[in-house]
Design an enzyme around this catalytic site. Structure first.
Site, PDB file in Angstrom:
ATOM      1  N   GLY A  38      33.872  35.064  30.831  1.00  0.00           N
ATOM      2  CA  GLY A  38      32.657  35.857  30.956  1.00  0.00           C
ATOM      3  C   GLY A  38      32.613  37.078  30.057  1.00  0.00           C
ATOM      4  CG  ASN A  80      35.358  42.696  32.810  1.00  0.00           C
ATOM      5  OD1 ASN A  80      34.147  42.822  32.903  1.00  0.00           O
ATOM      6  ND2 ASN A  80      35.974  41.515  32.872  1.00  0.00           N
ATOM      7  CG  ASP A 124      46.477  40.061  41.328  1.00  0.00           C
ATOM      8  OD1 ASP A 124      45.471  40.793  41.440  1.00  0.00           O
ATOM      9  OD2 ASP A 124      46.848  39.269  42.223  1.00  0.00           O
ATOM     10  CE1 TYR A 165      30.162  43.630  41.844  1.00  0.00           C
ATOM     11  CE2 TYR A 165      27.865  44.323  41.703  1.00  0.00           C
ATOM     12  CZ  TYR A 165      29.051  43.948  41.084  1.00  0.00           C
ATOM     13  OH  TYR A 165      29.124  43.899  39.709  1.00  0.00           O
ATOM     14  NE  ARG A 218      42.919  36.346  40.605  1.00  0.00           N
ATOM     15  CZ  ARG A 218      41.806  36.500  41.310  1.00  0.00           C
ATOM     16  NH1 ARG A 218      41.741  37.415  42.245  1.00  0.00           N
ATOM     17  NH2 ARG A 218      40.755  35.756  41.072  1.00  0.00           N
ATOM     18  CG  ASN A 226      40.351  34.740  32.935  1.00  0.00           C
ATOM     19  OD1 ASN A 226      40.258  35.811  33.539  1.00  0.00           O
ATOM     20  ND2 ASN A 226      39.991  33.581  33.481  1.00  0.00           N
ATOM     21  CE  LYS A 261      31.343  46.622  39.841  1.00  0.00           C
ATOM     22  NZ  LYS A 261      32.467  46.669  38.880  1.00  0.00           N
ATOM     23  CB  SER A 277      26.835  46.544  38.857  1.00  0.00           C
ATOM     24  OG  SER A 277      25.643  45.888  39.254  1.00  0.00           O
ATOM     25  CB  VAL A 315      25.738  39.126  31.725  1.00  0.00           C
ATOM     26  CG1 VAL A 315      26.268  38.184  30.653  1.00  0.00           C
ATOM     27  CG2 VAL A 315      25.577  40.531  31.154  1.00  0.00           C
TER      28      VAL A 315
END
Length: 305
Positions: free
Chosen positions: A15, A89, A62, A222, A36, A13, A226, A166, A253
């Protein structure tokens, strides 16, 4: 019409996710944009439709809620009969920006390196609860939705899974050589061992033993999430030889998630995941792409400074 491809994008939804949906639709792929939040997902899909892209539909998802997965699977079965592309994503950062202005002034995420960890306590924080949620979303929930959709992907003539990862998943950020070796040793690594590694990390995180045991010290959860997602990608590629499964770092980004810091636009960032989703059948599987180029899972030098 039977050969028209169908793609599903989680966290579509806004980015990079929204831009991936747009670029896939421009390539003639039917896209299921999932979010979600239903109202935000509908709004995003409507925007694409207004721009002339009528091959994007919305479905609520979700990934942390198993009850939302079954209706989605049924929807795909009923309306498309198969799934050709899955782009994972949706993700959580696991940190709180305390001083957004100072975070931006200091260079954004580029400054979040372990050597500066003691200088960053007034800029960002990573509460244990958010770190735990980060691992749950980025790894476990991604696994859950992937495994639920494997049967539909198996019905495709040319199935693809793209895990948006990432540069922070690079094993460069780990200071424990044994762990780095284990996460690289795909022939001997198992999903059970990944679970054990995550439990070890969370225990060390909770007891303030990250530095002692060689874990990343900044955006710790994080980075670990990843790194294990990258390892899982390689395990899946070995397990499902008929599905092309890769992970892609889209670049740094400028998005809401990065507090509008970064080097490239959402349009540029989406190019890597879309390119990998549309690779020809003789393309690689179990690879890591830094944007549009194959790269190592463990760098010798800092992936970015």
């Amino acid at each position: 019409m039977e050969d028209k491809r169908c793609a599903l994008v989680t966290g579509g939804n806004r980015g990079i996710g929204l831009e991936i949906c747009r670029q896939l639709a421009l390539n003639g792929v039917d896209v299921i944009l999932t979010s979600r939040n239903e109202s935000r997902g509908v709004e995003a899909t409507d925007k694409l439709s207004i721009s002339g892209l009528h091959n994007v539909v919305f479905h609520q998802l979700d990934i942390n809620d198993p009850l939302s997965i079954a209706p989605l699977v049924k929807f795909i079965e009923t309306h498309f009969g198969k799934l050709d592309i899955l782009i994972n994503n949706a993700a959580e950062l696991g940190i709180i920006f305390i001083n957004d202005k100072e975070f931006k002034a200091g260079g954004g995420f580029v400054q979040l390196v372990d050597e500066k960890a003691h200088l960053l306590t007034n800029i960002v924080k990573e509460p244990y609860e958010l770190g735990e949620k980060c691992l749950q979303t980025n790894y476990y929930a991604t696994k859950t939705i992937t495994e639920a959709l494997i049967p539909l992907l198996q019905l495709s003539k040319s199935p693809r899974i793209v895990n948006v990862t990432s540069v922070y998943g690079d094993l460069y950020w780990f200071h424990n050589e044994k762990l780095k070796h284990e996460l690289q040793d795909i022939e001997n690594l198992t999903e059970g061992r990944i679970d054990e590694i995550i439990r070890m990390f969370l225990m060390d995180f909770k007891t303030a033993n990250l530095e002692k045991n060689g874990w990343p010290l900044t955006t710790s959860a994080y980075k670990v999430s990843k790194a294990v997602l990258n390892a899982y990608t390689r395990l899946m590629a070995r397990k499902y030889e008929n599905i092309m499964i890769n992970c892609v770092h889209p670049g740094y980004v400028m998005t809401e998630m990065t507090s509008q810091t970064g080097f490239i636009t959402e349009e540029e960032g989406a190019k890597g995941p879309v390119m990998v989703a549309l690779l020809p059948d003789n393309g690689p599987s179990g690879a890591y792409f830094n944007r549009t180029q194959v790269a190592p899972f463990s760098s010798i030098d800092a992936p970015f400074k």
